[in-house]
Design an enzyme around this catalytic site. Structure first.
Site, mmCIF file in Angstrom:
data_model
loop_
_atom_site.group_PDB
_atom_site.id
_atom_site.type_symbol
_atom_site.label_atom_id
_atom_site.label_comp_id
_atom_site.label_asym_id
_atom_site.label_seq_id
_atom_site.Cartn_x
_atom_site.Cartn_y
_atom_site.Cartn_z
ATOM 1 N N PHE A 37 3.572 3.651 -14.426
ATOM 2 C CA PHE A 37 4.896 3.445 -15.045
ATOM 3 C C PHE A 37 6.111 3.348 -14.077
ATOM 4 C CE2 PHE A 37 5.453 7.840 -13.944
ATOM 5 C CZ PHE A 37 6.771 8.191 -14.095
ATOM 6 N N GLU A 50 14.797 1.502 -9.764
ATOM 7 C CA GLU A 50 15.177 0.308 -9.510
ATOM 8 C C GLU A 50 16.035 0.564 -8.015
ATOM 9 O OE1 GLU A 50 17.497 -1.792 -12.126
ATOM 10 O OE2 GLU A 50 15.898 -1.808 -13.627
ATOM 11 N N SER A 104 18.518 8.482 -9.544
ATOM 12 C CA SER A 104 18.132 9.331 -10.910
ATOM 13 C C SER A 104 18.977 8.851 -12.152
ATOM 14 C CB SER A 104 18.776 10.645 -10.503
ATOM 15 O OG SER A 104 17.978 11.056 -9.402
ATOM 16 N N THR A 107 4.276 3.969 -8.124
ATOM 17 C CA THR A 107 3.120 4.617 -7.694
ATOM 18 C C THR A 107 1.859 3.842 -8.246
ATOM 19 O OG1 THR A 107 4.131 6.422 -7.274
ATOM 20 C CG2 THR A 107 1.611 6.688 -7.466
ATOM 21 N N HIS A 111 1.276 28.014 13.172
ATOM 22 C CA HIS A 111 0.490 27.298 14.039
ATOM 23 C C HIS A 111 0.899 27.066 15.295
ATOM 24 C CE1 HIS A 111 -2.058 26.414 10.328
ATOM 25 N NE2 HIS A 111 -2.796 25.701 11.116
ATOM 26 N N GLU A 159 9.662 12.454 -9.490
ATOM 27 C CA GLU A 159 9.939 12.838 -10.756
ATOM 28 C C GLU A 159 11.370 13.718 -11.106
ATOM 29 O OE1 GLU A 159 8.316 11.312 -12.475
ATOM 30 O OE2 GLU A 159 5.971 11.476 -11.915
ATOM 31 N N GLU A 201 18.515 18.463 -7.672
ATOM 32 C CA GLU A 201 19.890 18.294 -8.227
ATOM 33 C C GLU A 201 19.913 18.135 -9.834
ATOM 34 O OE1 GLU A 201 20.183 18.664 -4.039
ATOM 35 O OE2 GLU A 201 19.087 17.251 -5.424
#
Length: 401
Positions: free
Chosen positions: A127, A131, A136, A162, A354, A379, A383
């Site tokens: 989906f 742009e 957001s 994706t 580590h 997603e 903020e």
């Protein structure tokens, strides 16, 4: 004590599914993930294994050939898969957002056409909202679909897609002013178009180009691309739901599912980081004893485990709320925000445990350290989540003066 992030109240079927997925992750993903990630190689064999397990149809209703499972089951599977390699969970996430949008909003013809093949993994979904000139601010979308007889002509450039190369069905959000007079609020003049295409890069159908993969810091293996539409012609029956102007609401409904997914990914990555940290702390010795016996390291482990548990609990709550049919934007926003932030912190603490070896590509924690930041922006940024949470809290706790 059992391992972290256990979920109470699961059915025998859910437990069996999760056990199968966990076994697959341990045997088929973890041993090869770092090598594939370093080569930025698409995990073809892993994806084929997920198909055989039926995971591409996990949430698709049984009438369309899927397993008909809940969002909770899906989120717990994502948690397990992300524990093995976060990129693999991204491959199935966008697929399920599109399948969910079709199930909830598609016409009967659209459901019959796509859902059975999506359940088999023959059609793979992606989906596209973002742009190049916006992140957001979805209302600033400039891509446009214009009616031309029995077709729409789409023009514009989309970003951060994706599965852009491997997908064969893309849900694309565009402006469509048809039937919406000038001055209509931007979110009421958007439409979701179902764009079918060939897998691959370059011109994948007339008027539609998928450039090569975007080179990223982490989240490798999965293909992230642009999508360029230049006179792309789409039949009118490929408007999701058959009516223009509903795209924003359809996408936001899908994004709520996506936010639960990102929360689940954060839980999975954090859990793996804890596993790596607690294991290494018991093997590495300083000053004559394992570093796990030093109080400073025990404090880190305690904080890490608490964060893993808290994030998991919030993710499960958000998934169950959505499954109940209730509005869950508050819970999904909280879960996504907390899980992604805690994931970053747990991964960093494991990295610190580590020591110098955490900086070496020979150790798995190096990969997780580069992957965790994606969850902070995927997603919706932290903020944006806080804006959603704040607005919903003001709705629930409105001052009665």
């Amino acid at each position: 004590m059992s391992r972290l992030a256990q979920t109470a109240g699961l059915t025998d079927v859910q437990q069996e599914i999760l056990s199968t997925v966990r076994d697959f992750v341990d045997k088929e993903i973890i041993p090869v993930a770092t090598g594939l990630e370093h080569r930025d190689e698409y995990p073809t064999e892993i994806v084929e294994g997920l198909k055989e397990l039926g995971l591409f149809g996990l949430m698709i209703p049984e009438e369309y050939g899927g397993l008909g499972e809940s969002l909770l089951t899906y989120a717990l599977c994502v948690e397990e898969i992300a524990r093995g390699w976060m990129s693999v969970s991204g491959i199935i996430n966008t697929h399920f957002i599109v399948a969910y949008m079709l199930k909830q909003h598609g016409t009967q013809e659209q459901k019959d056409t796509f859902l059975p093949r999506m359940a088999l993994g023959e059609v793979r979904g992606a989906f596209s909202m973002s742009e190049p000139a916006l992140g957001s601010d979805v209302s600033a979308i400039t891509s446009k679909g214009v009616r031309d007889g029995e077709e729409y002509v789409l023009n514009g450039q989309k970003m951060w897609l994706t599965n852009g190369g491997t997908s064969t069905l893309v849900a694309v959000l565009c402006r469509s002013d048809e039937g919406h007079p000038e001055g209509t609020a931007p979110h009421k003049s958007m439409t979701t178009f179902l764009v079918e295409k060939e897998a691959g890069f370059g011109e994948v159908r007339p008027g539609l180009t998928i450039p090569g993969k975007i080179d990223k810091m982490g989240y490798k293996g999965v293909d992230t691309t642009e999508l360029i539409m230049d006179g792309l012609r789409i039949p009118a029956n490929r408007v999701l739901g058959g009516t223009t102007g509903r795209g924003f609401y359809q996408m936001m409904d899908g994004v709520e599912v996506g936010r639960v997914n990102v929360a689940a990914r954060g839980c999975g990555v954090a859990q793996r980081a804890f596993e790596l940290g607690v294991s290494y702390a018991q093997q590495r010795q300083t000053f004559g004893k394992p570093i796990a016996q030093h109080q400073a390291i025990q404090f880190k482990l305690a904080e890490m485990a608490t964060k893993v548990e808290a994030a998991h609990a919030m993710m499960v709550n958000a998934a169950r709320k959505k499954d109940s049919g209730e509005r869950n934007d508050l819970e999904a926003g909280m879960a996504k925000y907390l899980a992604s932030e805690y994931c970053k912190e747990v991964v960093e603490d494991a990295f610190r445990i580590h020591g110098g070896y955490g900086f070496s590509k020979e150790y798995e924690i190096e990969r997780l350290y580069r992957e965790a930041p994606m969850l902070l922006i995927g997603e919706g940024t932290a903020e944006i989540q806080k804006m959603i949470i704040g607005r919903r809290l003001l709705e629930e706790y409105r001052f009665q003066g």
